[in-house]
Write an enzyme that holds these catalytic residues in place. Structure first.
Site, PDB file in Angstrom:
ATOM      1  N   GLN A  41       0.839  -1.194   0.000  1.00  0.00           N
ATOM      2  CA  GLN A  41       0.000   0.000   0.000  1.00  0.00           C
ATOM      3  C   GLN A  41       0.875   1.245   0.000  1.00  0.00           C
ATOM      4  O   GLN A  41       2.079   1.159   0.202  1.00  0.00           O
ATOM      5  CB  GLN A  41      -0.883   0.001   1.260  1.00  0.00           C
ATOM      6  CG  GLN A  41      -0.091  -0.075   2.566  1.00  0.00           C
ATOM      7  CD  GLN A  41      -0.892  -0.619   3.745  1.00  0.00           C
ATOM      8  OE1 GLN A  41      -2.118  -0.639   3.733  1.00  0.00           O
ATOM      9  NE2 GLN A  41      -0.190  -1.033   4.790  1.00  0.00           N
ATOM     10  N   HIS A  72      -7.973   3.281  20.134  1.00  0.00           N
ATOM     11  CA  HIS A  72      -7.080   2.368  20.864  1.00  0.00           C
ATOM     12  C   HIS A  72      -7.611   2.013  22.245  1.00  0.00           C
ATOM     13  O   HIS A  72      -7.438   0.894  22.700  1.00  0.00           O
ATOM     14  CB  HIS A  72      -5.659   2.962  20.898  1.00  0.00           C
ATOM     15  CG  HIS A  72      -5.060   3.058  19.534  1.00  0.00           C
ATOM     16  ND1 HIS A  72      -4.417   4.175  19.048  1.00  0.00           N
ATOM     17  CD2 HIS A  72      -5.038   2.154  18.514  1.00  0.00           C
ATOM     18  CE1 HIS A  72      -4.011   3.956  17.799  1.00  0.00           C
ATOM     19  NE2 HIS A  72      -4.379   2.736  17.451  1.00  0.00           N
ATOM     20  N   GLU A 116       2.297  -7.515  12.059  1.00  0.00           N
ATOM     21  CA  GLU A 116       1.986  -6.485  11.063  1.00  0.00           C
ATOM     22  C   GLU A 116       2.616  -6.921   9.743  1.00  0.00           C
ATOM     23  O   GLU A 116       3.783  -7.291   9.709  1.00  0.00           O
ATOM     24  CB  GLU A 116       2.528  -5.133  11.543  1.00  0.00           C
ATOM     25  CG  GLU A 116       2.594  -4.035  10.505  1.00  0.00           C
ATOM     26  CD  GLU A 116       1.237  -3.605   9.949  1.00  0.00           C
ATOM     27  OE1 GLU A 116       0.322  -3.293  10.740  1.00  0.00           O
ATOM     28  OE2 GLU A 116       1.089  -3.587   8.707  1.00  0.00           O
ATOM     29  N   ASP A 147       2.542 -11.945   7.427  1.00  0.00           N
ATOM     30  CA  ASP A 147       1.143 -11.974   7.033  1.00  0.00           C
ATOM     31  C   ASP A 147       0.369 -12.673   8.154  1.00  0.00           C
ATOM     32  O   ASP A 147       0.608 -13.849   8.442  1.00  0.00           O
ATOM     33  CB  ASP A 147       1.020 -12.748   5.720  1.00  0.00           C
ATOM     34  CG  ASP A 147      -0.413 -12.805   5.226  1.00  0.00           C
ATOM     35  OD1 ASP A 147      -1.321 -12.329   5.953  1.00  0.00           O
ATOM     36  OD2 ASP A 147      -0.613 -13.316   4.108  1.00  0.00           O
ATOM     37  N   ASP A 165      -6.790  -5.315  14.418  1.00  0.00           N
ATOM     38  CA  ASP A 165      -6.705  -3.875  14.192  1.00  0.00           C
ATOM     39  C   ASP A 165      -6.387  -3.679  12.718  1.00  0.00           C
ATOM     40  O   ASP A 165      -5.284  -3.303  12.338  1.00  0.00           O
ATOM     41  CB  ASP A 165      -5.587  -3.329  15.095  1.00  0.00           C
ATOM     42  CG  ASP A 165      -5.445  -1.824  15.005  1.00  0.00           C
ATOM     43  OD1 ASP A 165      -6.160  -1.188  14.213  1.00  0.00           O
ATOM     44  OD2 ASP A 165      -4.591  -1.290  15.739  1.00  0.00           O
ATOM     45  N   SER A 166      -7.368  -3.953  11.884  1.00  0.00           N
ATOM     46  CA  SER A 166      -7.120  -3.997  10.443  1.00  0.00           C
ATOM     47  C   SER A 166      -7.657  -2.762   9.743  1.00  0.00           C
ATOM     48  O   SER A 166      -8.464  -2.028  10.286  1.00  0.00           O
ATOM     49  CB  SER A 166      -7.816  -5.221   9.850  1.00  0.00           C
ATOM     50  OG  SER A 166      -9.208  -4.998   9.806  1.00  0.00           O
TER      51      SER A 166
END
Lengths: 294, 294
Positions: A41, A72, A116, A147, A165-166
């Site tokens: 990205q 958060h 992450e 991944d 937390d996507s």
């Protein structure tokens, strides 16, 4: 939350998020601190006027320093004060560090592992957003660049709480909304584990919410969704799904530990822990049929 | 990732709200239906792509057809299901009609009087936004075009519930945030009356919230503030103040009438009636000291 305005640049600079071609949110900025394109990205960090530093992935607001405490607080403290004894916590995504930071404020947590996929997010935040990334130095923090789909399929570890937390279900985060992923999440949770996942916009993404709830409902006996009010996400109102093998998010609230810890919060508190499950009626109608055991 | 300097749309048409020079919200539109300048403010009605028709006063979003149900549900049903027998209701401002529409869904209400200073708002909505202005034809609806400051100083009527559906404290709405106005509001309420007022943005206007609570606290023995999540106001999260001579908004919830009426809502419901008083911790810290009898 003190954002003093310094001298403004003569030329106005704005960062703009176009939401489905029907609305836009823009934030005035001073300068771009980082701009990169990873395998997954685009990653940008800008310094804004009025909202602190802002992280964007593929041009979408991920966080601003001004309001990141809300997301958060709500992704972490709610499940951690529902589970009676969370020791081993897994954060999926969340490369800025804000979720892990809140997890590790709980004195009983032994390890917080963050998986992450995009090292560029981690490095950009490490350098430019210490407010969230300071946690990377915490002795109980464990970073895995991988991944998460592969990670949950392969790990032999068991976690008490998993926090997904996507980003939105496009690009690298797409598999994080599917049944194969959640089968593996279920398998690497302890027998009384809880998973909380980024649950999208009740106003704009009701179909994604339904689809995620359907997937979670295949595995978990307690299933619901709770709201919070973010400042910088389109439409403000946002949600997390709550899925659990055993504990009820309201009835099993850990009042004693909550009082003993006496943490200082800016958003989350005991009252909101329960109140955030009271949904607007349009959400009850649309999503209520997918809830379980609430 | 676009970092645009200030530029005007070329083919696409957007209506844009600039919030204090630090953020902007824009909505894509098809066409402008009405554009006028009254004695008090500019008034625009546009037809959007994705949010229905939109009313703007002085360039600020007042409502969109897509989300007006939220504001109008929460300003009206909460006090009307707190007061045990509201018969005579006064709406101050609210020229689009949405608040009066919701008030008059309560079968026990005898009259809803709306005092709007700006006839241009009323006429623009009558012509272009029937979704809210349909109430103007209701037999229990009474329209007064007048300055509400003068109206509450002079009227001999007593009201059970007063709803202050005002714009921000700039321009014509400024006196609606002051002590003289609320002294008169107090005087023209019955001995067990309730006033609910537009309470601004918790994120961006905490000082205005404090100042309004201080004013209300001079007169009322029960005083609090509740939140809702609007789609089209800057930052999403928004609030109303609740001030009452006698009734407690949660303890005096009129469950029996609520169940008997069985109204269909899209936002408000029994759960939210209580949950909306659970505030984020930063609000409790800032505003809690001003609450009374909650």
């Amino acid at each position: 939350m003190d954002f003093k305005e310094k001298e403004l640049p003569t030329q106005e600079l704005w960062v703009e998020e176009n939401f489905k071609g029907i609305s836009k949110q823009s934030y005035r900025i001073k300068e771009t601190l980082f701009s990169g394109k990873s395998e997954f990205q685009t990653v940008d960090v800008v310094d804004s006027i009025g909202h602190g530093k802002i992280l964007l992935n593929d041009g979408l607001m991920m966080l601003s320093e001004r309001d990141e405490f809300i997301y958060h607080d709500m992704i972490s403290h709610l499940p951690l004060y529902t589970h009676p004894n969370p020791k081993n916590v897994l954060v999926i995504g969340g490369g800025d560090g804000g979720t892990a930071r809140e997890v590790l404020r709980h004195p009983g947590v032994d390890v917080c592992t963050m998986v992450e996929i995009d090292e560029m997010v981690v490095e950009a935040c490490r350098k430019h957003i210490p407010q969230t990334s300071e946690v990377f130095k915490h002795p109980k923090f464990k970073l895995v660049i991988d991944d998460a789909v592969k990670f949950v399929a392969q790990t032999q570890e068991k976690f008490d709480v998993i926090l997904v937390d996507s980003t939105d279900p496009i690009g690298p985060a797409q598999p994080l909304f599917g049944p194969e992923f959640y089968q593996n999440v279920y398998n690497c949770l302890t027998d009384d584990g809880i998973v909380v996942s980024q649950g999208e916009s009740p106003f704009y993404q009701a179909e994604t919410q339904k689809s995620l709830l359907k997937v979670l409902g295949q595995f978990f006996s307690v299933l619901g969704l709770y709201n919070f009010s973010n400042l910088t996400y389109p439409g403000g109102l946002w949600s997390f799904t709550f899925a659990s093998k055993k504990y009820h998010p309201v009835r099993d609230f850990q009042n004693e530990r909550y009082e003993k810890d006496s943490l200082t919060f800016n958003y989350y508190n005991k009252g909101l822990h329960k109140a955030c499950f009271s949904l607007p009626e349009f959400m009850n109608r649309n999503l209520g049929p997918f809830f379980k055991g609430l």
